[in-house]
Structures are given as structure tokens and as C-alpha cells.
Enzyme design. Structure first.
Site, mmCIF file in Angstrom:
data_model
loop_
_atom_site.group_PDB
_atom_site.id
_atom_site.type_symbol
_atom_site.label_atom_id
_atom_site.label_comp_id
_atom_site.label_asym_id
_atom_site.label_seq_id
_atom_site.Cartn_x
_atom_site.Cartn_y
_atom_site.Cartn_z
ATOM 1 C CG ASP A 98 -48.193 -33.138 -7.743
ATOM 2 O OD1 ASP A 98 -48.582 -33.425 -8.894
ATOM 3 O OD2 ASP A 98 -47.117 -32.560 -7.495
ATOM 4 C CG ASP A 199 -47.145 -35.528 -12.804
ATOM 5 O OD1 ASP A 199 -46.204 -34.755 -12.568
ATOM 6 O OD2 ASP A 199 -46.997 -36.690 -13.242
ATOM 7 C CD GLU A 256 -45.098 -31.479 -15.322
ATOM 8 O OE1 GLU A 256 -43.864 -31.446 -15.290
ATOM 9 O OE2 GLU A 256 -45.751 -32.533 -15.144
ATOM 10 C CG HIS A 329 -40.566 -31.614 -8.360
ATOM 11 N ND1 HIS A 329 -41.548 -30.781 -8.860
ATOM 12 C CD2 HIS A 329 -40.825 -32.840 -8.862
ATOM 13 C CE1 HIS A 329 -42.366 -31.478 -9.630
ATOM 14 N NE2 HIS A 329 -41.955 -32.733 -9.653
ATOM 15 C CG ASP A 330 -39.759 -32.364 -12.440
ATOM 16 O OD1 ASP A 330 -39.442 -33.304 -11.678
ATOM 17 O OD2 ASP A 330 -40.918 -32.176 -12.849
HETATM 18 C C1 GLC Z 1 -43.823 -34.686 -13.876
HETATM 19 C C2 GLC Z 1 -43.242 -34.525 -12.502
HETATM 20 C C3 GLC Z 1 -41.972 -35.328 -12.436
HETATM 21 C C4 GLC Z 1 -42.299 -36.766 -12.681
HETATM 22 C C5 GLC Z 1 -43.065 -36.952 -13.995
HETATM 23 C C6 GLC Z 1 -43.729 -38.282 -14.031
HETATM 24 O O1 GLC Z 1 -43.016 -34.148 -14.859
HETATM 25 O O2 GLC Z 1 -43.078 -33.194 -12.201
HETATM 26 O O3 GLC Z 1 -41.334 -35.175 -11.205
HETATM 27 O O4 GLC Z 1 -41.137 -37.530 -12.740
HETATM 28 O O5 GLC Z 1 -44.101 -36.002 -14.139
HETATM 29 O O6 GLC Z 1 -44.773 -38.333 -13.102
#
Ligand code: GLC
Length: 560
Positions: A98, A199, A256, A329-330
Site C-alpha cells: 500500500d 491510497d 484508489e 477493508h473500508d
Molecule cells: C483510503 C483507505 C482508508 C483510509 C483512507 C485514508 O480510503 O482505504 O482505509 O482511511 O484512505 O488514508
């Protein structure tokens, strides 16, 4: 279309805190993952994406990094990481890390320096502004609640944090900052990393004037997203990163990216642009967002679900490449959200898996999905751990909502649904730890766990294994084009994948009722080969329609 290893791969996401604890402190760790490498190899996955394992005060479970070059002490040491990398590589599994570079932790030495004085050499690594009329510099809201700005007394200025105030945003306009990030990426790549999941990467470029968001700002991203999602210099930053770092390695990248439609996605993933290989899109997972956004849950319709998938399949077909995922995970657990987590849990989990592995794109499994893990319902807020959930709860209480009412939306949406410990067996704490887990295990672990699934030939786990093998042995499932059938049907999702002369027909009944699928004129199942199904199936013979049981899924190879 160009063939690539990452197009042919199946990725497995590990959220290390919740995967396997080897030390008894209740927190998953690297040695825990190492102990489960054979499990991953048997599943047949090709790539592991590891959620952050860097040093972090853990305000957002590692998505707040205080040292990019060190391992979080709770997870182990750099030696453990090397052992993990080697253990994966020895089994032919690649390792994707990540990359969290929209922000750091406020405990990162850069930020500590930056906040110390306006003339600090690190000042411009972050985004500082004086207040406006005694208030925040603009009206942007944090993703995790409240203003996106935090006042800092030392220099009488505010810093920007799109996430929590312990996650200050980096200033990508600063060239030394960009060099530092490139250097760090190279450092990991030189240590054998096979790629990055990036991320919130499409938030790194902000509109430089940082203007106020108008009251009509897109309600899904109320917090001023129009000014920092897909910002003006994002393409430049990514191309620079590609040229300086990524182009020198044979790696995969997946960004992402919230707030992209297929057209915008192509700007990131079109192979000719040299930016990213793939992006995670959220149009599909925002299907059940109401006007109030994430916590405002509305029912979803299969026709909309199919329409979104079809559009992405079509538009990325030639130029880019899709990611396929139904949770992470979100997100809440896929089976609880898009299937049924009670009577038809097994059938619907298999149906969702069938979808995941038979579309064009790279499938991503989130840990526990392969055994059909479900959402969790803790009795009260004291059991929850996620910073986003806790902030939302506090805010909602202040607005006068009742605890019971708030919990209902947490049950459907909270990120802790995905973060309860991996259920390995039916021993205490699901075999996750010998101590007290950092977050409670889901009580259904006594019946839903890996050990049980390994012993049951009809388990979801064994079905995943078969699907993974099937995809690996049928190029049509990887590279074939996609054509939707029966678009108006609210129960049946059916489509054809075709490559050269081979055709694969996928039929999925997305409902708890029985359903009928009428074969389109030119298709004939009489001589078709059943590749996989989640119910026992007779040879279809000459019938022109297929009778489907609740959540039934079938995949046929058609003889041409
Ligand atoms: C992304 C991650 C999440 C995190 C956010 C801030 O959305 O997947 O888990 O809280 O970024 O880093």
C-alpha cells in the site's frame, strides 16, 4: 489487447491487523501472515496486496504513516517483512504494498518540522494557510467529519487534512516532497516489491486557490471534493511518477480513485498514457448511497447494478483494464450487502464469486470473503474501533439521534464490518489470537471458519479455489469481450464472454426467488460444457429456457 501478468492474476488483500496474530498481543502481525502462506498458496491466488505495515501511531490503522522506511512495531521487524516477501516469492506469489502518499501521520518527522515554524524547510511539504476572518481558510469538510482544517497555535495557521486531523495532507506542488516520495518508492521496489496499491491517489492535486465549495457541491463528496478529486495537476504528478520510478520496473499499480466514471478512469489507465495500470472505481459500491451519502442507505436494483458493470466493462475493454471487487477493508462484507447472509449465505457468496471471476478485469478478494464472512452487529459503540465510525457516532449523537438508530447504519455501513478478525477455526477467538483481540471476533465464527470450510467439499472456500483455477485455465474469462444479455431482468444477470471462437455464458440468479432465463435465439446449451455451478445441474438438453433456483449460478462453455 496487450497481455500482462497482472491482467491474468488474482489478488488477495490482507488487512494485517486482523489476519493472524502470532505473538498473543491480540494484533495481527507479519509472522502471523507467514504462518498462513500455505493457505494462500492452496487458494491459488497470484498476488498479495498488503494494507499498510509501515510505522504508524495507528490512528487510522496504518493509513497514517510516521516512517515510510520502517515496519510498525506491533507487526514485527524488517526481517519479518523480508521473510514474508521471500516466502511469498518462493510460492510464486507477488507482493503489492500500500502506498499512502496523500497524507502522512502528524507524527511524521516532516510534519513535526513543518509545523515548527513558517520558515522551516519542511513547511511546504504540507498545506498551510492563515485563517479567514477568524475562521478556517475554507469550508471543506473532512471525510471523517468536521472541518478539513486544523488550527495550529505555534504559527497561528491552519493545516489541511482531508481525513482525520492526525493525517495532514502532503503538498504535491512541492518538488522536494515529490522527490522524497519517488525515492521512497524506489527504495521499496529495489527490495523486491511487485507493485503498489495507491491510497486515495486521485486526491493529491488540489485546486491551488483552495476555493470554498459551493453549497450545491456534489452531495456524495460534500467536503469540497470538486476541488481535490481528480485535481488539475493529477495527471502530471502520475506521469512524472511513472517516468521517474515505475517505468523502470515490471510492476503493477492500482489507484484508489473515488469520483471517477469510466471516462475519467480511462485518463488514468489508458495504456498509452503511462500513468496507472488499474483503478478501483466506486460507482458500483456507491449504488446504495442515498442523497445523504455513505450512511444514508437505500435499496439497490439489479438493473442498475448490471448497468454500471456493463458500462465499465464496455468502456475499459479496449483501452484500459478493470479491477473487480465487491468489498475491501473500508466496505461492508459483500455477502451481507449484495447477497444474503442468512439462509442463502453459501449460495449467494458463491454467486458473487462467480461474478467476480467471470468479468473482464483483475479480481481482488478481501480476506475472509473466500469463506463467506459476514457483517457484524456489536451491541453498543464501545465495541467499535474505526475512527470514521466513532466520529460519525459522536456527531450524530450531537445532532440528537438515538444510539440505537445510529447503530443501525453502522451495522450496514461501518468499516469495522470488514475488520473483525479472520475466522480460522472454532477455537476461542476464532484461532486468530491466543490473547484478547484488538476488536471482537464475529460470534458466527463457530460455524463460519477456514477449518470447517477446508473439510467441506461444498464450501465457499473450495468453490473459490475452483473458480480461480478455472479463470487461470480459460483465456476467454480473462481477455474475452463482454456482452450483457437480458438487461431489463431484475433477477437474472446473464452475459457472454467471447474470445476468438470460444464463448462462455454466465447465468446468475441474483434473488431469493426462483427465476427463468430464456436462451437468446442463437445460443444452444445442448452441447455446452458446464464449467462450474453452485447447485447440482442436469444436462440441459434441448430446452430453450433455464430454470434457476435461489442465487443459482452457472457458467457454460458453448460449443460453436
Ligand atoms: C483510503 C483507505 C482508508 C483510509 C483512507 C485514508 O480510503 O482505504 O482505509 O482511511 O484512505 O488514508
Amino acid at each position: 489487447m496487450q497481455k500482462k501478468w497482472w491482467k491474468e492474476s488474482v489478488v488477495y488483500q490482507i488487512y494485517p491487523r486482523s489476519f493472524k496474530d502470532s505473538s498473543g498481543d491480540g494484533i495481527g502481525d507479519l509472522q502471523g501472515i507467514i504462518a498462513k502462506l500455505d493457505y494462500l498458496a492452496e487458494l491459488g491466488i497470484d498476488v498479495v496486496w498488503l494494507s499498510p505495515i509501515y510505522r504508524s501511531p495507528n490512528h487510522d490503522n496504518g493509513y497514517d504513516i510516521s516512517d515510510y522506511y520502517e515496519i510498525m512495531s506491533e507487526f514485527g521487524t524488517m526481517r519479518d517483512w523480508e521473510e514474508l516477501r521471500d516466502g511469498l516469492h518462493k510460492r510464486g506469489i507477488r507482493l503489492v504494498m500500500d502506498l499512502v502518499v496523500n497524507h502522512t501521520s502528524d507524527e511524521h518527522p516532516w510534519f513535526i518540522e513543518s509545523r515548527s515554524a513558517v520558515n522551516s524547510p519542511y513547511r511546504d511539504y504540507y498545506i498551510w494557510r492563515p485563517g479567514k476572518n477568524g475562521r478556517e481558510p475554507n469550508n471543506w469538510l473532512s471525510e471523517f467529519g468536521g472541518s478539513a482544517w486544523e488550527y495550529d497555535q505555534t504559527t497561528d495557521e491552519y493545516y489541511l487534512h482531508i481525513f482525520s486531523k492526525k493525517q495532514p495532507d502532503l503538498n504535491w506542488e512541492d518538488i522536494s516532497l515529490r522527490h522524497e516520495i519517488h525515492r521512497m518508492m524506489q527504495w521499496w521496489l529495489d527490495r523486491g516489491v511487485d507493485g503498489f496499491r495507491m491510497d486515495v491517489i486521485n486526491m493529491i492535486s488540489k485546486v491551488p486557490e483552495l476555493p470554498d465549495a459551493p453549497p450545491t457541491d456534489n452531495s456524495r463528496y460534500q467536503w469540497g471534493g470538486a476541488f481535490f478529486i481528480n485535481g488539475p495537476r493529477i495527471q502530471y504528478f502520475l506521469r512524472e511518477m511513472h517516468k521517474k520510478v515505475l517505468s523502470k520496473y515490471d510492476v503493477m499499480t492500482v489507484g484508489e480513485t473515488r469520483g471517477v466514471d469510466p471516462e475519467k478512469a480511462n485518463l488514468y489507465v489508458d495504456a498509452g498514457r503511462h500513468e496507472l495500470d488499474m483503478v478501483f472505481q466506486f460507482e458500483l459500491l456507491e449504488l446504495d448511497y442515498g442523497p445523504g451519502g455513505k450512511w444514508d442507505v437505500i435499496p439497490w436494483k439489479l438493473t442498475d447494478f448490471k448497468q454500471i458493470i456493463t458500462q465499465w466493462q464496455r468502456e475499459l475493454q479496449e483501452r484500459g483494464w478493470n479491477t473487480l471487487f465487491l468489498n475491501n477493508h473500508d466496505q461492508p462484507r459483500a455477502v451481507s450487502r449484495f447477497g444474503s447472509d442468512t439462509v442463502y449465505r453459501t449460495q449467494s457468496a458463491k454467486l458473487l464469486a462467480t461474478l467476480l471471476f467471470t468479468l473482464q478485469g483483475t479480481p481482488f478478494i478481501f480476506q475472509g470473503e473466500e469463506i463467506g464472512m459476514t457483517n457484524v452487529r456489536f451491541p453498543d459503540i464501545s465495541h467499535y474501533r474505526d475512527v470514521e465510525t466513532l466520529n460519525m457516532y459522536r456527531q450524530a449523537l450531537n445532532q440528537g439521534m438515538q444510539p440505537g438508530e445510529i447503530l443501525q447504519s453502522i451495522y450496514l455501513r461501518g468499516r469495522d464490518n470488514a475488520r473483525t478478525p479472520m475466522q480460522w477455526d472454532d477455537s476461542p477467538q476464532a484461532g486468530f489470537t491466543s490473547g484478547i483481540p484488538w476488536i471482537d471476533v464475529n460470534r458466527n465464527y463457530t460455524s463460519i471458519n477456514v477449518k470447517q470450510a477446508q473439510q467441506d467439499p461444498g464450501s465457499i472456500l473450495n468453490y473459490y479455489r475452483n473458480l480461480i483455477r478455472l479463470r487461470q485455465s480459460h483465456e476467454t474469462l480473462v481477455y474475452g469481450s463482454f456482452r450483457l444479455l437480458v438487461p431489463e431482468d431484475e433477477r437474472v444477470f446473464a452475459y457472454l464472454r467471447s474470445l476468438e471462437r470460444e464463448k462462455v455464458l454466465v447465468i446468475l440468479n441474483f434473488s431469493e426467488q426462483e427465476a427463468r432465463f430464456d436462451l437468446p435465439e442463437k445460443l444452444d446449451l445442448a452441447a455446452a460444457e458446464l464449467l462450474i455451478s453452485n447447485y447440482p445441474v442436469d444436462t440441459p438438453g434441448k430446452a430453450r429456457s433455464v430454470h434457476l433456483r435461489p442465487y443459482e449460478s452457472r457458467v457454460y462453455r458453448l460449443k460453436s
